[in-house]
Design a protein around this motif. Structure first.
Motif, PDB file in Angstrom:
ATOM      1  N   HIS A 133     -16.523  11.597 -20.637  1.00  0.00           N
ATOM      2  CA  HIS A 133     -15.897  11.926 -19.354  1.00  0.00           C
ATOM      3  C   HIS A 133     -16.067  13.423 -19.130  1.00  0.00           C
ATOM      4  CE1 HIS A 133     -14.154   8.000 -19.983  1.00  0.00           C
ATOM      5  NE2 HIS A 133     -13.507   8.039 -18.839  1.00  0.00           N
ATOM      6  N   GLY A 134     -16.783  13.810 -18.091  1.00  0.00           N
ATOM      7  CA  GLY A 134     -17.026  15.230 -17.876  1.00  0.00           C
ATOM      8  C   GLY A 134     -17.179  15.597 -16.417  1.00  0.00           C
ATOM      9  N   ASP A 178      -8.417   8.111 -18.870  1.00  0.00           N
ATOM     10  CA  ASP A 178      -9.394   8.991 -18.220  1.00  0.00           C
ATOM     11  C   ASP A 178      -8.963  10.459 -18.370  1.00  0.00           C
ATOM     12  OD1 ASP A 178     -11.682   8.901 -15.822  1.00  0.00           O
ATOM     13  OD2 ASP A 178     -10.244  10.529 -15.556  1.00  0.00           O
ATOM     14  N   GLN A 179      -7.702  10.742 -18.075  1.00  0.00           N
ATOM     15  CA  GLN A 179      -7.194  12.116 -18.212  1.00  0.00           C
ATOM     16  C   GLN A 179      -7.254  12.578 -19.664  1.00  0.00           C
ATOM     17  OE1 GLN A 179      -5.787  14.483 -15.925  1.00  0.00           O
ATOM     18  NE2 GLN A 179      -6.666  13.247 -14.285  1.00  0.00           N
ATOM     19  N   PHE A 212      -9.339  11.653 -22.084  1.00  0.00           N
ATOM     20  CA  PHE A 212     -10.716  12.003 -22.478  1.00  0.00           C
ATOM     21  C   PHE A 212     -11.117  13.365 -21.879  1.00  0.00           C
ATOM     22  CE2 PHE A 212     -11.801   7.253 -23.062  1.00  0.00           C
ATOM     23  CZ  PHE A 212     -11.671   7.331 -24.440  1.00  0.00           C
ATOM     24  N   ARG A 213     -10.639  13.648 -20.671  1.00  0.00           N
ATOM     25  CA  ARG A 213     -11.034  14.895 -19.997  1.00  0.00           C
ATOM     26  C   ARG A 213     -10.319  16.128 -20.576  1.00  0.00           C
ATOM     27  NH1 ARG A 213     -14.350  13.535 -15.922  1.00  0.00           N
ATOM     28  NH2 ARG A 213     -14.266  11.361 -15.262  1.00  0.00           N
ATOM     29  N   ARG A 233     -15.831  20.158 -20.505  1.00  0.00           N
ATOM     30  CA  ARG A 233     -16.614  18.983 -20.871  1.00  0.00           C
ATOM     31  C   ARG A 233     -17.686  18.706 -19.810  1.00  0.00           C
ATOM     32  NH1 ARG A 233     -16.903  15.897 -25.735  1.00  0.00           N
ATOM     33  NH2 ARG A 233     -16.409  13.729 -25.275  1.00  0.00           N
ATOM     34  N   HIS A 270     -15.436  17.247 -14.387  1.00  0.00           N
ATOM     35  CA  HIS A 270     -14.208  17.384 -13.598  1.00  0.00           C
ATOM     36  C   HIS A 270     -13.854  18.865 -13.460  1.00  0.00           C
ATOM     37  CE1 HIS A 270     -13.573  16.767 -17.904  1.00  0.00           C
ATOM     38  NE2 HIS A 270     -12.789  17.838 -17.788  1.00  0.00           N
ATOM     39  N   ALA A 280      -6.909  16.859 -14.623  1.00  0.00           N
ATOM     40  CA  ALA A 280      -8.326  16.914 -14.298  1.00  0.00           C
ATOM     41  C   ALA A 280      -8.525  16.265 -12.937  1.00  0.00           C
ATOM     42  CB  ALA A 280      -9.142  16.185 -15.359  1.00  0.00           C
TER      43      ALA A 280
END
Lengths: 378, 378
Positions: B86-87, A194-195, A197-198, B152, B89, B53
């Motif tokens: 994933h966005g 998750d991190q 991708f962000r 993102r 954040h 994030a």
């Protein structure tokens, strides 16, 4: 009858007491060791830190700005007459440790990325920023023009917000589709992915490598001598920056992907692969020679196939590694000093396209430290 | 005949010698003092630093991702089937000093800005990031969703690259048009203004305050108790975040501009000004009461007119300050603890919309330190 702990052990020692001691040894003692390990990580001693914009340009609109008529913020239709826009700079965050080594390390991210590449890893460990601070290097982290904190662009753009995580999962060689490669040096904790991708962040203007290497060259004009550390798309841009700026005293490139620079007349044929074609650039020999004057290290990770693969995510790295080998041979033939390390060939397995943040990044950092020492760049 | 310096002074003491000594004392000695001041700035001792994030969401496209057919990067027309993004954040960079104070300071930028607001000032001095680290506070710097390193976005957007520096020069109250206000706390070195303009960075998706305060609330869920420090557009978003999250133990707001939250039935009339209108928000009293439970400090700088002005850049702050005064009175009437400081009223003159990076930012930081101590938030 009640016992204090002390009485329990010393007056009534029994099987329960032995079990209690065993519990203490098995359960509590290792916790103590871990706590000690965490505690023994020394503080970072920072002599100076800060941030600034480097390079860039100023765009102006004709006319005269009227602070009465045009001084209100109107997001729908803002008048631009007589106004300027400062853009196309790089953004730089730097930290200098006490008793610093002479040459700073200047870290430049790859495509779709930012200075985050060199900060905390997706699974929460220290990245190269803090690792190399601990090793005494001043560190400069770049956001290239039109990316991240250098978001102000002189050219407009559209950001699509298209779903593409799985595309990058493949190109960044974490695995195929949504399945990790076996043995990959990436945490299986879903929070780490998750991190990761962000970390992606879009271009805020058209990607323009001349704008990019112009700003990074301006950074080296400002800070003086240093070692440039590139990743992926900044690899090729790094060679181009070094052609421009003699303050670059060495280059370390993780998985350079494109823009390999050869002398005119010695440019190799493009390499075709499933999904694309990799071409090289030609420059006059007089410019090319600059790349023979500085030590250069190149590292590639694992899961790069020797033979054509059906997966484009792997294929482009087969082409890049092959081109990099030809490039090393050409630079070295002309008196250069390029070291190319394909990590699995020296027994370091499982690395993705991001060796600097993989689970074994301390070992990857050790390789870099050794090379810097060997080349007197430390 | 030639003299050594020594001979000159001790054998031939003359008016020239006296002039020479005077020169040394007047010109050289102060340089030495300045150099010493720079040298005596102590190193920052950082126990831990890193980035991550916080919050955000995941958008998915229907279908199945095919890593063979769709695994090559195709910027012109990338297939999205079966892929995620994933966005939305926030991005957070944090530093914790050794022997830290209990409550961290969480810094949130304003419109068009990023975490840079709290870093090095436009004229190259330390910003609140380093100043409050030196004072023992853990510091967390935010890029709100769809800004800076949190680029993102799950929604697409267009970035116009329109020239608008002079608009912001006015709204950020450096001056009128291109002329600085007399006595403004901003360096007249052109490089400082250049750096200031380059701090701007665009939205990489539609600005959505619910997305923003959701991500900042997620940050407080992760880090626990802390003090939120907002600026301008994040001021109003800060009140909304505090309604959601009890880990916010105090709020400091520099020049909040909009989204003042009143109890339903007590919402004041909108304030009209040259260039726009400022409206307040109503929430149920049960929600509003949360804002009466924590200490809140608000600071406004200089050049905010008492009476309507012809310059919209000043006008919107006349409206904001007036609304903030009504808000303070309302919160305090319901048992709250809001302190509003209009800096010129306490003899601190010349501040722009960015007191945290103005020339007197050390004094502005002192005010904050005093308030934190007074409210037991240190």
């Amino acid at each position: 009858m009640k016992y204090s702990h002390r009485e329990y052990f010393f007056n009534k020692c029994s099987w329960y007491g032995i079990l209690y001691i065993t519990f203490l040894l098995v359960i509590i003692a290792p916790l103590g060791v871990n706590a000690q390990e965490a505690k023994t990580k020394k503080p970072l001693i920072i002599k100076e830190q800060g941030s600034f914009a480097a390079g860039g340009t100023v765009k102006t609109s004709p006319g005269t700005f009227d602070p009465i008529e045009h001084g209100a913020f109107n997001p729908a239709d803002q008048p631009t007459e007589g106004q300027s826009l400062h853009g196309d700079h790089a953004f730089v965050f730097y930290q200098v440790p006490t008793n610093p080594r002479t040459l700073p390390l200047v870290f430049w991210h790859g495509y779709g990325q930012s200075m985050k590449t060199w900060q905390t890893t997706p699974d929460g460990r220290e990245g190269f920023q803090s690792i190399f601070l601990r090793r005494g290097y001043p560190v400069y982290l770049i956001d290239q023009p039109r990316r991240g904190l250098a978001g102000r662009s002189t050219e407009p753009t559209t950001i699509s917000a298209a779903t593409d995580d799985q595309l990058w999962f493949g190109i960044f060689r974490l695995g195929i589709g949504t399945e990790f490669y076996p043995g990959v040096q990436f945490s299986k904790d879903p929070e780490a992915l998750d991190q990761f991708f962000r970390q992606m962040t879009p271009d805020t203007g058209p990607l323009d490598i001349e704008v990019n290497f112009g700003a990074v060259s301006a950074l080296f004009d400002k800070i003086g001598s240093g070692v440039l550390v590139t990743h992926s798309h900044s690899g090729g841009q790094g060679w181009l920056t070094a052609l421009e700026n003699n303050n670059i005293k060495g280059i370390v490139s993780y998985e350079p992907g494109s823009n390999f620079v050869f002398p005119e007349g010695e440019v190799p044929d493009p390499i075709s692969y499933v999904g694309g074609q990799l071409s090289a650039r030609g420059v006059p020999m007089s410019e090319f020679e600059r790349l023979t004057e500085i030590p250069i290290a190149i590292y590639y990770g694992d899961y790069i196939p020797d033979e054509p693969s059906k997966y484009p995510g792997e294929e482009q790295w087969r082409a890049a590694l092959s081109m990099a080998e030809q490039w090393r041979d050409t630079v070295n033939k002309h008196g250069g000093d390029v070291t190319l390390v394909h990590l699995p060939d020296v027994g370091i397995k499982g690395n993705t396209h991001f060796p600097m943040s993989d689970l074994n990044n301390a070992k990857i950092a050790d390789l870099l430290s050794d090379w810097l020492e060997e080349k007197n760049l430390d």
